[in-house]
Write a protein that holds these residues in place. Structure first.
Motif, PDB file in Angstrom:
ATOM      1  N   ASP A   1      24.210  53.396  45.354  1.00  0.00           N
ATOM      2  CA  ASP A   1      23.895  52.001  45.037  1.00  0.00           C
ATOM      3  C   ASP A   1      24.659  51.539  43.803  1.00  0.00           C
ATOM      4  N   GLY A   2      24.751  52.401  42.805  1.00  0.00           N
ATOM      5  CA  GLY A   2      25.506  52.052  41.603  1.00  0.00           C
ATOM      6  C   GLY A   2      26.975  51.849  41.900  1.00  0.00           C
ATOM      7  N   ALA A   3      27.530  52.703  42.740  1.00  0.00           N
ATOM      8  CA  ALA A   3      28.946  52.574  43.109  1.00  0.00           C
ATOM      9  C   ALA A   3      29.187  51.290  43.893  1.00  0.00           C
ATOM     10  N   ILE A   4      28.270  50.950  44.800  1.00  0.00           N
ATOM     11  CA  ILE A   4      28.415  49.722  45.586  1.00  0.00           C
ATOM     12  C   ILE A   4      28.320  48.501  44.676  1.00  0.00           C
ATOM     13  N   THR A   5      27.388  48.524  43.724  1.00  0.00           N
ATOM     14  CA  THR A   5      27.257  47.415  42.783  1.00  0.00           C
ATOM     15  C   THR A   5      28.530  47.254  41.968  1.00  0.00           C
ATOM     16  N   TRP A   6      29.100  48.373  41.509  1.00  0.00           N
ATOM     17  CA  TRP A   6      30.349  48.305  40.746  1.00  0.00           C
ATOM     18  C   TRP A   6      31.477  47.737  41.602  1.00  0.00           C
ATOM     19  N   LEU A   7      31.571  48.183  42.857  1.00  0.00           N
ATOM     20  CA  LEU A   7      32.608  47.670  43.749  1.00  0.00           C
ATOM     21  C   LEU A   7      32.451  46.170  43.974  1.00  0.00           C
ATOM     22  N   ARG A   8      31.211  45.721  44.153  1.00  0.00           N
ATOM     23  CA  ARG A   8      30.977  44.281  44.342  1.00  0.00           C
ATOM     24  C   ARG A   8      31.453  43.492  43.133  1.00  0.00           C
ATOM     25  N   SER A   9      31.130  43.969  41.951  1.00  0.00           N
ATOM     26  CA  SER A   9      31.544  43.241  40.746  1.00  0.00           C
ATOM     27  C   SER A   9      33.068  43.230  40.620  1.00  0.00           C
TER      28      SER A   9
ATOM     29  N   GLU B   1      35.462  39.892  40.695  1.00  0.00           N
ATOM     30  CA  GLU B   1      36.456  39.645  39.651  1.00  0.00           C
ATOM     31  C   GLU B   1      37.842  39.448  40.272  1.00  0.00           C
ATOM     32  N   MET B   2      38.177  40.258  41.261  1.00  0.00           N
ATOM     33  CA  MET B   2      39.471  40.118  41.938  1.00  0.00           C
ATOM     34  C   MET B   2      39.566  38.773  42.649  1.00  0.00           C
ATOM     35  N   ARG B   3      38.473  38.342  43.270  1.00  0.00           N
ATOM     36  CA  ARG B   3      38.471  37.041  43.952  1.00  0.00           C
ATOM     37  C   ARG B   3      38.724  35.919  42.952  1.00  0.00           C
ATOM     38  N   SER B   4      38.088  36.006  41.794  1.00  0.00           N
ATOM     39  CA  SER B   4      38.289  34.997  40.764  1.00  0.00           C
ATOM     40  C   SER B   4      39.750  34.991  40.295  1.00  0.00           C
ATOM     41  N   GLN B   5      40.319  36.156  40.088  1.00  0.00           N
ATOM     42  CA  GLN B   5      41.723  36.246  39.679  1.00  0.00           C
ATOM     43  C   GLN B   5      42.649  35.719  40.765  1.00  0.00           C
ATOM     44  N   ASP B   6      42.325  35.999  42.036  1.00  0.00           N
ATOM     45  CA  ASP B   6      43.140  35.474  43.143  1.00  0.00           C
ATOM     46  C   ASP B   6      43.130  33.958  43.153  1.00  0.00           C
ATOM     47  N   ARG B   7      41.970  33.362  42.925  1.00  0.00           N
ATOM     48  CA  ARG B   7      41.893  31.889  42.900  1.00  0.00           C
ATOM     49  C   ARG B   7      42.707  31.315  41.759  1.00  0.00           C
ATOM     50  N   GLN B   8      42.611  31.936  40.578  1.00  0.00           N
ATOM     51  CA  GLN B   8      43.401  31.467  39.440  1.00  0.00           C
ATOM     52  C   GLN B   8      44.894  31.591  39.723  1.00  0.00           C
ATOM     53  N   LEU B   9      45.303  32.699  40.314  1.00  0.00           N
ATOM     54  CA  LEU B   9      46.707  32.898  40.645  1.00  0.00           C
ATOM     55  C   LEU B   9      47.173  31.873  41.686  1.00  0.00           C
ATOM     56  N   ALA B  10      46.332  31.627  42.685  1.00  0.00           N
ATOM     57  CA  ALA B  10      46.689  30.638  43.717  1.00  0.00           C
ATOM     58  C   ALA B  10      46.855  29.255  43.094  1.00  0.00           C
ATOM     59  N   GLN B  11      45.969  28.890  42.167  1.00  0.00           N
ATOM     60  CA  GLN B  11      46.101  27.586  41.503  1.00  0.00           C
ATOM     61  C   GLN B  11      47.383  27.517  40.682  1.00  0.00           C
TER      62      GLN B  11
END
Length: 115
Positions: A62-70, A74-84
């Protein structure tokens, strides 16, 4: 031998016998058969140990899955910033191309003055 000495000897023998039995029980080898009560207690302890290990394993997962989700968020947020940023750069490139193209199409004012 008097009666007091004989009594002390018999008590000492009983104490030593008790210690011997406790030591034999504590250091019993696994090859010796266990009583059904000992076996039941052993099985309960093994079951509890397995349950605790399973809970620990699940908690780690569960801890590993939570870390992966976070990390993925974060990667999704960076992808959006890069796309903009890329879209902004693309617009700027297109604007510069239009300006450069219109400059090439316009007659040069210096040529008109020479003629």
């Amino acid at each position: 031998m008097n009666s007091d000495t004989q009594y002390e000897d018999s008590v000492s023998v009983m104490v030593l016998e008790n210690i011997k039995n406790k030591l034999l029980h504590a250091f019993r080898t696994s090859g010796e058969p266990r009583t059904s009560a000992e076996t039941a207690t052993y099985l309960v302890n093994v079951d509890k140990s397995l349950q605790v290990n399973e809970e620990l394993r699940r908690a780690k997962i569960d801890g590993a899955i939570t870390w992966l989700r976070s990390e993925l968020l974060e990667m999704r947020s960076q992808d959006r910033q890069l796309a903009q940023t890329l879209l902004g750069l693309n617009k700027e490139i297109q604007r510069l191309r239009r300006e450069n193209g219109s400059l090439l199409l316009e007659p040069d004012s210096s040529e008109h003055l020479e003629t």
